[in-house]
Structures are given as structure tokens and as C-alpha cells.
Design a protein around this motif. Structure first.
Motif, PDB file in Angstrom:
ATOM      1  N   ASP A 148      67.837  90.532  16.982  1.00 18.93           N
ATOM      2  CA  ASP A 148      67.629  89.213  16.370  1.00 18.93           C
ATOM      3  C   ASP A 148      66.362  89.205  15.518  1.00 18.93           C
ATOM      4  OD1 ASP A 148      69.934  88.215  17.505  1.00 18.93           O
ATOM      5  OD2 ASP A 148      68.903  87.266  19.200  1.00 18.93           O
ATOM      6  N   ARG A 149      65.294  89.846  16.019  1.00 12.42           N
ATOM      7  CA  ARG A 149      64.053  89.917  15.253  1.00 12.42           C
ATOM      8  C   ARG A 149      64.258  90.699  13.951  1.00 12.42           C
ATOM      9  NH1 ARG A 149      61.630  90.203  20.246  1.00 12.42           N
ATOM     10  NH2 ARG A 149      61.516  92.477  20.252  1.00 12.42           N
ATOM     11  N   THR A 150      65.039  91.774  14.025  1.00 17.53           N
ATOM     12  CA  THR A 150      65.317  92.561  12.826  1.00 17.53           C
ATOM     13  C   THR A 150      66.069  91.730  11.802  1.00 17.53           C
ATOM     14  OG1 THR A 150      65.326  94.659  14.005  1.00 17.53           O
ATOM     15  CG2 THR A 150      66.525  94.590  11.934  1.00 17.53           C
ATOM     16  N   LYS A 151      67.074  90.979  12.258  1.00 21.16           N
ATOM     17  CA  LYS A 151      67.835  90.130  11.324  1.00 21.16           C
ATOM     18  C   LYS A 151      66.917  89.129  10.636  1.00 21.16           C
ATOM     19  CE  LYS A 151      71.318  89.519  14.372  1.00 21.16           C
ATOM     20  NZ  LYS A 151      72.418  88.831  15.019  1.00 21.16           N
ATOM     21  N   GLU A 152      66.032  88.521  11.413  1.00 16.88           N
ATOM     22  CA  GLU A 152      65.089  87.557  10.833  1.00 16.88           C
ATOM     23  C   GLU A 152      64.155  88.244   9.842  1.00 16.88           C
ATOM     24  OE1 GLU A 152      65.000  84.218  11.052  1.00 16.88           O
ATOM     25  OE2 GLU A 152      66.886  84.485  12.127  1.00 16.88           O
ATOM     26  N   HIS A 153      63.662  89.415  10.212  1.00 19.15           N
ATOM     27  CA  HIS A 153      62.745  90.157   9.341  1.00 19.15           C
ATOM     28  C   HIS A 153      63.426  90.532   8.029  1.00 19.15           C
ATOM     29  CE1 HIS A 153      60.751  94.029   8.091  1.00 19.15           C
ATOM     30  NE2 HIS A 153      59.780  93.161   7.998  1.00 19.15           N
ATOM     31  N   LEU A 154      64.641  91.020   8.108  1.00 12.94           N
ATOM     32  CA  LEU A 154      65.363  91.402   6.894  1.00 12.94           C
ATOM     33  C   LEU A 154      65.655  90.189   6.016  1.00 12.94           C
ATOM     34  CD1 LEU A 154      67.852  94.075   8.293  1.00 12.94           C
ATOM     35  CD2 LEU A 154      65.770  94.477   6.966  1.00 12.94           C
ATOM     36  N   ARG A 155      65.954  89.086   6.654  1.00 14.19           N
ATOM     37  CA  ARG A 155      66.261  87.859   5.910  1.00 14.19           C
ATOM     38  C   ARG A 155      64.993  87.310   5.243  1.00 14.19           C
ATOM     39  NH1 ARG A 155      68.436  84.703   9.946  1.00 14.19           N
ATOM     40  NH2 ARG A 155      70.258  86.033   9.930  1.00 14.19           N
ATOM     41  N   ASP A 156      63.880  87.306   5.975  1.00 11.22           N
ATOM     42  CA  ASP A 156      62.638  86.721   5.486  1.00 11.22           C
ATOM     43  C   ASP A 156      61.907  87.609   4.490  1.00 11.22           C
ATOM     44  OD1 ASP A 156      63.174  84.620   7.142  1.00 11.22           O
ATOM     45  OD2 ASP A 156      61.748  85.217   8.695  1.00 11.22           O
ATOM     46  N   ASP A 157      62.093  88.917   4.584  1.00  6.89           N
ATOM     47  CA  ASP A 157      61.288  89.858   3.807  1.00  6.89           C
ATOM     48  C   ASP A 157      62.041  90.391   2.595  1.00  6.89           C
ATOM     49  OD1 ASP A 157      58.864  90.988   3.409  1.00  6.89           O
ATOM     50  OD2 ASP A 157      59.121  92.617   4.851  1.00  6.89           O
ATOM     51  N   ARG A 158      62.932  89.610   2.049  1.00  8.43           N
ATOM     52  CA  ARG A 158      63.721  90.051   0.899  1.00  8.43           C
ATOM     53  C   ARG A 158      63.099  89.602  -0.433  1.00  8.43           C
ATOM     54  NH1 ARG A 158      66.903  94.272   0.734  1.00  8.43           N
ATOM     55  NH2 ARG A 158      68.256  94.371   2.505  1.00  8.43           N
ATOM     56  N   SER A 159      61.830  89.219  -0.402  1.00  7.49           N
ATOM     57  CA  SER A 159      61.210  88.779  -1.648  1.00  7.49           C
ATOM     58  C   SER A 159      61.086  89.947  -2.617  1.00  7.49           C
ATOM     59  CB  SER A 159      59.832  88.174  -1.367  1.00  7.49           C
ATOM     60  OG  SER A 159      59.043  89.111  -0.669  1.00  7.49           O
ATOM     61  N   PRO A 160      61.443  89.730  -3.869  1.00  5.92           N
ATOM     62  CA  PRO A 160      61.374  90.823  -4.837  1.00  5.92           C
ATOM     63  C   PRO A 160      59.923  91.229  -5.089  1.00  5.92           C
ATOM     64  CG  PRO A 160      62.084  88.776  -5.885  1.00  5.92           C
ATOM     65  CD  PRO A 160      61.945  88.497  -4.435  1.00  5.92           C
ATOM     66  N   THR A 161      59.720  92.493  -5.285  1.00  3.91           N
ATOM     67  CA  THR A 161      58.391  93.002  -5.570  1.00  3.91           C
ATOM     68  C   THR A 161      58.434  93.782  -6.874  1.00  3.91           C
ATOM     69  OG1 THR A 161      56.611  94.393  -4.751  1.00  3.91           O
ATOM     70  CG2 THR A 161      58.799  94.952  -4.029  1.00  3.91           C
ATOM     71  N   ALA A 162      57.413  93.567  -7.690  1.00  7.38           N
ATOM     72  CA  ALA A 162      57.387  94.206  -9.006  1.00  7.38           C
ATOM     73  C   ALA A 162      56.990  95.676  -8.921  1.00  7.38           C
ATOM     74  CB  ALA A 162      56.417  93.463  -9.918  1.00  7.38           C
ATOM     75  N   ASP A 163      56.171  96.002  -7.947  1.00  9.89           N
ATOM     76  CA  ASP A 163      55.687  97.381  -7.820  1.00  9.89           C
ATOM     77  C   ASP A 163      56.785  98.268  -7.242  1.00  9.89           C
ATOM     78  OD1 ASP A 163      54.372  99.750  -7.369  1.00  9.89           O
ATOM     79  OD2 ASP A 163      52.743  98.863  -6.202  1.00  9.89           O
ATOM     80  N   LEU A 164      57.157  99.301  -7.967  1.00 13.06           N
ATOM     81  CA  LEU A 164      58.224 100.199  -7.520  1.00 13.06           C
ATOM     82  C   LEU A 164      57.865 100.911  -6.220  1.00 13.06           C
ATOM     83  CD1 LEU A 164      59.452 101.788 -10.875  1.00 13.06           C
ATOM     84  CD2 LEU A 164      60.537 100.003  -9.496  1.00 13.06           C
ATOM     85  N   ASN A 165      56.599 101.269  -6.035  1.00  8.12           N
ATOM     86  CA  ASN A 165      56.182 101.928  -4.794  1.00  8.12           C
ATOM     87  C   ASN A 165      56.316 100.990  -3.601  1.00  8.12           C
ATOM     88  OD1 ASN A 165      55.544 104.434  -5.947  1.00  8.12           O
ATOM     89  ND2 ASN A 165      53.507 103.704  -6.534  1.00  8.12           N
ATOM     90  N   ASP A 166      55.920  99.725  -3.798  1.00  8.66           N
ATOM     91  CA  ASP A 166      56.069  98.741  -2.726  1.00  8.66           C
ATOM     92  C   ASP A 166      57.544  98.532  -2.398  1.00  8.66           C
ATOM     93  OD1 ASP A 166      53.353  98.418  -2.580  1.00  8.66           O
ATOM     94  OD2 ASP A 166      53.311  96.520  -3.693  1.00  8.66           O
ATOM     95  N   ARG A 167      58.361  98.477  -3.427  1.00 11.41           N
ATOM     96  CA  ARG A 167      59.805  98.284  -3.238  1.00 11.41           C
ATOM     97  C   ARG A 167      60.415  99.464  -2.487  1.00 11.41           C
ATOM     98  NH1 ARG A 167      63.369  94.454  -2.487  1.00 11.41           N
ATOM     99  NH2 ARG A 167      65.422  95.125  -3.110  1.00 11.41           N
ATOM    100  N   ALA A 168      60.018 100.678  -2.851  1.00 16.17           N
ATOM    101  CA  ALA A 168      60.528 101.876  -2.174  1.00 16.17           C
ATOM    102  C   ALA A 168      60.109 101.887  -0.715  1.00 16.17           C
ATOM    103  CB  ALA A 168      60.031 103.136  -2.882  1.00 16.17           C
ATOM    104  N   THR A 169      58.870 101.504  -0.453  1.00 16.35           N
ATOM    105  CA  THR A 169      58.385 101.438   0.932  1.00 16.35           C
ATOM    106  C   THR A 169      59.177 100.412   1.729  1.00 16.35           C
ATOM    107  OG1 THR A 169      56.169 102.107   0.254  1.00 16.35           O
ATOM    108  CG2 THR A 169      56.361 100.962   2.376  1.00 16.35           C
ATOM    109  N   GLN A 170      59.399  99.253   1.115  1.00 16.10           N
ATOM    110  CA  GLN A 170      60.162  98.190   1.779  1.00 16.10           C
ATOM    111  C   GLN A 170      61.588  98.651   2.083  1.00 16.10           C
ATOM    112  OE1 GLN A 170      61.203  94.754  -0.650  1.00 16.10           O
ATOM    113  NE2 GLN A 170      60.550  93.408   1.025  1.00 16.10           N
ATOM    114  N   GLU A 171      62.213  99.302   1.134  1.00 18.52           N
ATOM    115  CA  GLU A 171      63.585  99.787   1.335  1.00 18.52           C
ATOM    116  C   GLU A 171      63.637 100.835   2.444  1.00 18.52           C
ATOM    117  OE1 GLU A 171      66.451  98.675   0.139  1.00 18.52           O
ATOM    118  OE2 GLU A 171      65.342  97.117  -0.950  1.00 18.52           O
ATOM    119  N   GLU A 172      62.646 101.709   2.494  1.00 25.30           N
ATOM    120  CA  GLU A 172      62.600 102.730   3.551  1.00 25.30           C
ATOM    121  C   GLU A 172      62.419 102.083   4.923  1.00 25.30           C
ATOM    122  OE1 GLU A 172      62.937 106.350   5.343  1.00 25.30           O
ATOM    123  OE2 GLU A 172      63.400 105.806   3.273  1.00 25.30           O
ATOM    124  N   GLU A 173      61.572 101.067   5.004  1.00 23.80           N
ATOM    125  CA  GLU A 173      61.386 100.343   6.270  1.00 23.80           C
ATOM    126  C   GLU A 173      62.693  99.686   6.709  1.00 23.80           C
ATOM    127  OE1 GLU A 173      58.197  97.597   5.585  1.00 23.80           O
ATOM    128  OE2 GLU A 173      56.675  99.184   5.608  1.00 23.80           O
TER     129      GLU A 173
END
Length: 140
Positions: free
Chosen positions: A43-68
């Protein structure tokens, strides 16, 4: 993924039969608590994935987020498979088959079950199965 180990050891009463009602209740409690922990994490993972979907301009930040996200989803997939094993163990408890090796019919043992409550094989049969699997993979 969390490995569940009993926080206390079950101490059977003198002359207590293996897999008595008290032992089955003890393992039911362990398995139900483990299952609740996994479902809570899910349940915590679902909430985290739902809440943390904000777009990020930095490609490195985006890659890190996708890996997480990828790591979290792989963990949840392993836990989904583990939930099946927990449910199977709870079904074995209900049938009073819990604690007995599915291959040879011998006792699995309290300490092994405390270390791995979903165990279906005694240690001897598990070692044989692992050797057979290793030999199979080496041959192919």
C-alpha cells in the motif's frame, strides 16, 4: 524484501505433540503478521508511486526516479510470490499438514519453521532438491 524470522522461539510444553494446536496457532500468528507487513508495504508503494509522479526536467533525476520505481516494483513482485507461499502455508495449517515435509513426510522442525515459516521440505530434502537443481543448471 524482508525475510521474516520469528522474534521469539516457541518452547513446547513437556510431552507436547509436534504441531499441536498451540504450535499451529503460533505459526498462524507469525504468517498472518508477515502477510500484513507485506500488504502494508504494498500500500505504501502504491501511494509513493502515485504521489511521486511529478515530471522532472533533469534527465539524471528522471533516470534515478525510474530506477527507484523499477526496484520497488521488482520487490513487490517478489513479495506477491511470497504472499502465495504464505497463503499456501496457512492452507496447510488449516488442513493440519503444516510442519511436515511434503517429500518424505518427516517433521520439518520448529527452528527451521521459525526461520522460514513457508518451508515445505525438511532440511535434508531441501538440500537434495538444491543439489539436483544445481546439477540440472550445470548440465544445461
Amino acid at each position: 524484501m524482508k525475510e521474516y524470522k520469528a522474534k521469539t522461539h516457541y518452547t513446547p510444553a513437556k510431552n507436547e505433540e509436534y504441531m499441536s494446536d498451540a504450535q499451529l496457532a503460533y505459526f498462524t500468528q507469525i504468517l498472518e503478521a508477515w502477510k500484513a507487513d507485506i500488504l502494508s508495504d504494498s500500500d505504501r508503494t502504491k501511494e509513493h508511486l502515485r504521489d511521486d509522479r511529478s515530471p522532472t526536467a533533469d534527465l539524471n533525476d528522471r533516470a534515478t526516479q525510474e530506477e527507484e520505481f523499477s526496484l520497488e516494483l521488482r520487490t513487490r513482485d517478489r513479495e506477491r510470490k511470497l504472499l502465495r507461499k504464505i497463503d499456501n502455508a496457512l492452507e496447510r495449517i488449516a488442513r493440519k499438514d503444516f510442519g511436515w515435509c511434503e517429500r518424505c513426510g518427516e517433521e520439518i522442525g520448529l527452528r527451521r519453521l521459525e526461520a522460514r515459516p513457508t518451508a515445505e521440505l525438511c532440511i535434508d530434502c531441501k538440500e537434495i532438491a538444491e543439489r539436483q537443481e544445481r546439477n540440472f543448471h550445470e548440465a544445461h
